[in-house]
Write an enzyme that holds these catalytic residues in place. Structure first.
Site, short mmCIF file in Angstrom:
data_model
loop_
_atom_site.label_atom_id
_atom_site.label_comp_id
_atom_site.label_asym_id
_atom_site.label_seq_id
_atom_site.Cartn_x
_atom_site.Cartn_y
_atom_site.Cartn_z
N GLU A 167 0.75 -1.40 -0.08
CA GLU A 167 0.12 -0.06 -0.02
C GLU A 167 0.90 1.25 0.05
OE1 GLU A 167 -4.14 1.48 2.38
OE2 GLU A 167 -2.63 0.09 3.40
N LYS A 188 -9.24 2.98 -3.07
CA LYS A 188 -9.69 2.22 -1.93
C LYS A 188 -11.32 2.57 -1.77
CE LYS A 188 -7.49 0.78 2.46
NZ LYS A 188 -6.35 1.07 3.45
N CYS A 205 -5.57 -3.43 1.74
CA CYS A 205 -5.35 -3.77 3.31
C CYS A 205 -6.85 -3.98 4.11
CB CYS A 205 -4.45 -2.39 3.63
SG CYS A 205 -4.03 -2.85 5.46
N PRO A 216 20.40 2.89 29.64
CA PRO A 216 20.74 2.71 31.26
C PRO A 216 20.34 1.44 31.81
CG PRO A 216 18.74 4.38 30.77
CD PRO A 216 19.36 3.82 29.54
N LEU A 217 21.22 0.46 31.94
CA LEU A 217 20.86 -0.92 32.21
C LEU A 217 21.01 -1.16 33.80
CD1 LEU A 217 20.38 -3.78 31.12
CD2 LEU A 217 22.75 -4.03 30.76
N SER A 218 19.71 -1.09 34.32
CA SER A 218 19.46 -1.41 35.71
C SER A 218 19.63 -2.78 36.36
CB SER A 218 18.24 -1.16 36.15
OG SER A 218 17.23 -1.75 35.78
N GLY A 219 19.62 -3.70 35.41
CA GLY A 219 19.79 -5.28 35.82
C GLY A 219 18.58 -5.71 36.13
N GLY A 220 17.30 -4.81 35.96
CA GLY A 220 16.19 -5.39 36.10
C GLY A 220 15.39 -5.88 34.80
N ASP A 265 13.02 -5.06 32.81
CA ASP A 265 12.58 -4.02 31.61
C ASP A 265 13.98 -3.66 31.12
OD1 ASP A 265 9.85 -4.36 32.45
OD2 ASP A 265 9.87 -2.52 33.52
N SER A 266 14.73 -3.10 31.59
CA SER A 266 16.23 -2.68 30.75
C SER A 266 16.82 -4.01 30.16
CB SER A 266 16.91 -1.83 31.62
OG SER A 266 17.36 -2.60 32.99
#
Length: 709
Positions: free
Chosen positions: A44, A113, A174, A354-358, A360-361
């Site tokens: 499209e 369309k 589509c 910013p890598l927090s170790g959790g 999500d990051s």
């Protein structure tokens, strides 16, 4: 036997990139012809890019689209092949989303369309008008560029099809596939045997099954060939178009392209037997009755055959098993493709996280790792555009360099930068998790203690006010506790951007980095984030994904069958925590305790609010049944608390980092979730109705609960 070779494609087009879009369209036609196809369908609005949005209010967009089609016609690339091209056209000063069917240097017809997408992520009626006159055709006066290219003054414009010497073919676009009374129904009954659908369909977790089922059903009841073409990659917005071009015959898929690819052009070709379609239709007696009553189509006749009487294309393409990715694979590869398109087109030199170790990051970092693996795979097979883009990103000469990004860890070390931004409230465990994951992926990783700056801001406040705020665990109020957390969160954002601008310079390179965020869709829904903290970034690959899905993704990515990042198993198993409050012998901060609800409950709230369109009262009615093991008053309290929290924090959705859309209950205020910023968070009328229902349920016989609501 009456064999025909047909082609469809997936193209990674970009809004307003007329040069690039034209080049990719031309390559797809050349590849289709190289493989013997005599009919090709493109996605499209392929010449302008689908996502131009309000640029479709500019006359230039229509002029340049026509100029691009004129160049395509003049090039001669469409000799001996009918091409169905997606293009924006002005007809009688009315804007239409169209399919231009071309052969050689002629436009055979233009089909606008009939039904426009106007829900969820789509606002097509804002830019285009649907063709209202079903079965009718105008004569369209071509613009000067197309008139010069074709030597035609007018062409048929409207609800029409093409009749070749051996078959009939037509277009669908589509959204029309998804409508209850799709055009393909009447087209099939009226004798159309080949139907092309040029699409701009976005990726969403678990959505491909729905799309494939609709494509199959388009030809299962009435027979025929369905060629589905789709946009691929990021068109410049929050959507990822996931390709997966398909060809179906008589309800069976016979050819399928990849769903997630870094290739700019992917062509899918199949050999079909027109006689098989007719035999299939003959066997459907009820179809014959309805077809005999079908309205006549406006057909444009052309002296051209789709089929090859000599049967030079060998065997007919037979049904295949459709390939589906698991949701975990979709999370790995979908956002990875979206990030790659942004990275290569933005001119940036890489990413900073910013890598927090959790969880999500770590999910964001893992998706970048998946992107690096996709790049390495394409480099190994010699995909020129990927190699060229990778060389430019890392600072090498795209043409003269011998560098090949075949090692994903080595490539990650060049383009992926991360830092653990620790404070006295951070734990050694998350610091170790961040370091282990960065080493596994290959990131350039730093440890940064931000306590000195946090302390400086704290001391400044004390000096100015004479007051010393305290955390909750030290006897402070709610306001004090929140403010002390927010200092840390907001400074992480400032430090992230500072590092993103200067780390290339630190490493002896030029350029800048895109800052990545890592807030999930549930936290955006609940408002569980600090405005302008490290959730504020340039891009967020997980902003449309639920916490439940992210945890499943991390468990998968930790295994050999996934990505083999073993540390992710420990990260996924750890309780989610912001680590913004002091850890004591009696207190460890956790996300679910802070939010006052579980992530599983948030998933319910999100789906009922957005997908089922529930307000407070109807949501309570649903959940009091779904959660029948709980006391109705407890269910009512949870529903009220959710809506209060949602309403109070709704303003935060206006500043959410742009994220790839993956979940159907997303809260992106800018595109997908159009609700007021401020409403009364107490919902007095609605909550009073809920209280009345709780009272009635408690006094009703057990079997009468549902009936009384």
């Amino acid at each position: 036997m009456q064999y025909a070779r047909v082609a469809t494609c997936a193209l990674d087009q970009w809004a307003l990139d007329f040069d690039g879009n034209l080049a990719r369209t031309r390559r797809s036609i050349e590849e289709a012809k190289r493989q013997g196809a005599r009919y090709r369908v493109g996605p499209e609005l392929e010449l302008s890019g689908y996502g131009c949005e309000d640029h479709f209010h500019e006359i230039d967009t229509f002029v340049h689209s026509a100029e691009a089609l004129a160049e395509l016609l003049q090039s001669g690339v469409m000799e001996d092949i009918i091409c169905d091209v997606g293009i924006a056209i002005l007809h009688n000063s009315v804007p239409y989303n169209c399919r231009a069917l071309c052969l050689g240097k002629r436009i055979l017809c233009i089909r606008p369309k009939l039904f426009l997408a106007d829900d969820g992520n789509y606002r097509e009626p804002r830019w285009f008008t649907r063709w209202e006159r079903m079965g009718e055709v105008d004569e369209h006066r071509l613009c000067p560029a197309l008139e010069r290219a074709t030597k035609q003054r007018t062409v048929p414009f409207g609800d029409c099809c093409i009749e070749t010497l051996d078959t009939k073919l037509a277009s669908e676009t589509c959204e029309e596939l998804f409508t209850p009374n799709s055009p393909h129904i009447n087209l099939g009954l009226a004798g159309v045997e080949l139907l092309g659908n040029g699409s701009g369909s976005h990726h969403e977790l678990r959505k491909l099954h729905t799309r494939v089922d609709l494509i199959r059903s388009a030809t299962e009841k009435s027979g025929g060939v369905y060629l589905y073409s789709n946009q691929l990659g990021c068109d410049g917005g929050r959507l990822l178009f996931d390709g997966c071009a398909l060809i179906a015959v008589n309800g069976k898929v016979v050819a399928q392209g990849s769903q997630f690819s870094l290739k700019d052009v992917e062509v899918v070709v199949a050999t079909i037997d027109l006689q098989e379609i007719r035999a299939y239709r003959i066997s459907k007696a009820s179809r014959g009755v309805q077809a005999a009553q079908a309205k006549k189509l406006h057909c444009v006749s052309v002296d051209f055959s789709i089929s090859d009487p000599a049967g030079a294309h060998g065997r007919v393409s037979r049904p295949i098993e459709v390939r589906y990715h698991t949701p975990q694979e979709e999370i790995a590869f979908g956002p990875a493709c979206w990030l790659w398109d942004y990275l290569r087109r933005s001119g940036a030199s890489g990413f900073f996280l910013p890598l927090s170790g959790g969880a999500d990051s770590s999910s964001t970092a893992t998706i970048v790792g998946a992107m690096c693996r996709l790049v390495a795979e394409e480099a190994k097979v010699g995909t020129e555009q990927v190699i060229k883009d990778a060389r430019r990103i890392v600072g090498e000469d795209p043409e003269g360099s011998a560098y090949l990004p075949v090692d994903p860890c080595e490539f990650a070390n060049r383009i992926m930068h991360s830092a653990y931004l620790g404070t006295s409230n951070s734990s050694q465990g998350t610091q170790d998790f961040a370091k282990q994951l960065a080493d596994t992926i290959g990131n350039y990783h730093l440890y940064v203690n931000i306590d000195p700056v946090v302390t400086a801001i704290f001391n400044l406040f004390v000096a100015v006010t004479g007051k010393t705020p305290r955390f909750r665990v030290h006897g402070g109020s709610y306001a004090e506790n929140l403010a002390l957390q927010n200092i840390q969160a907001r400074f992480r954002m400032l430090m992230s951007y500072f590092l993103a601008q200067l780390l290339p310079w630190v490493r002896g390179n030029s350029g800048w980095l895109l800052v990545l965020g890592s807030g999930n869709v549930d936290e955006g829904l609940r408002g569980y984030l600090t405005k302008y903290d490290c959730s504020s970034a340039d891009l967020n690959p997980i902003g449309g994904i639920s916490k439940v899905d992210l945890k499943a993704f991390l468990h998968w990515a930790s295994t050999k069958q996934g990505m083999g990042y073993k540390v992710l198993e420990d990260i996924a198993s750890a309780p989610p925590t912001a680590e913004l409050e002091p850890i004591t012998d009696t207190h460890v901060q956790t996300d679910e305790e802070d939010m006052g609800m579980t992530y599983a409950e948030l998933g319910w709230f999100g789906r009922l609010r957005k997908i089922s369109h529930c307000g407070p009262v109807s949501m309570f009615k649903r959940l009091v049944v779904e959660w029948s093991s709980q006391d109705p008053k407890a269910v009512a309290d949870k529903v009220k608390f959710f809506f209060k929290s949602y309403a109070r924090n709704r303003h935060k959705a206006t500043t959410l980092t742009p994220s790839v859309h993956c979940e159907s209950y997303g809260v992106d205020d800018n595109r997908f979730d159009l609700r007021p910023i401020f409403v009364d968070p107490n919902f007095p009328w609605q909550f009073r109705k809920i209280d009345d229902l709780v009272a009635r349920i408690r006094h009703a016989p057990p079997d009468a609960t549902t009936a009384r609501m």
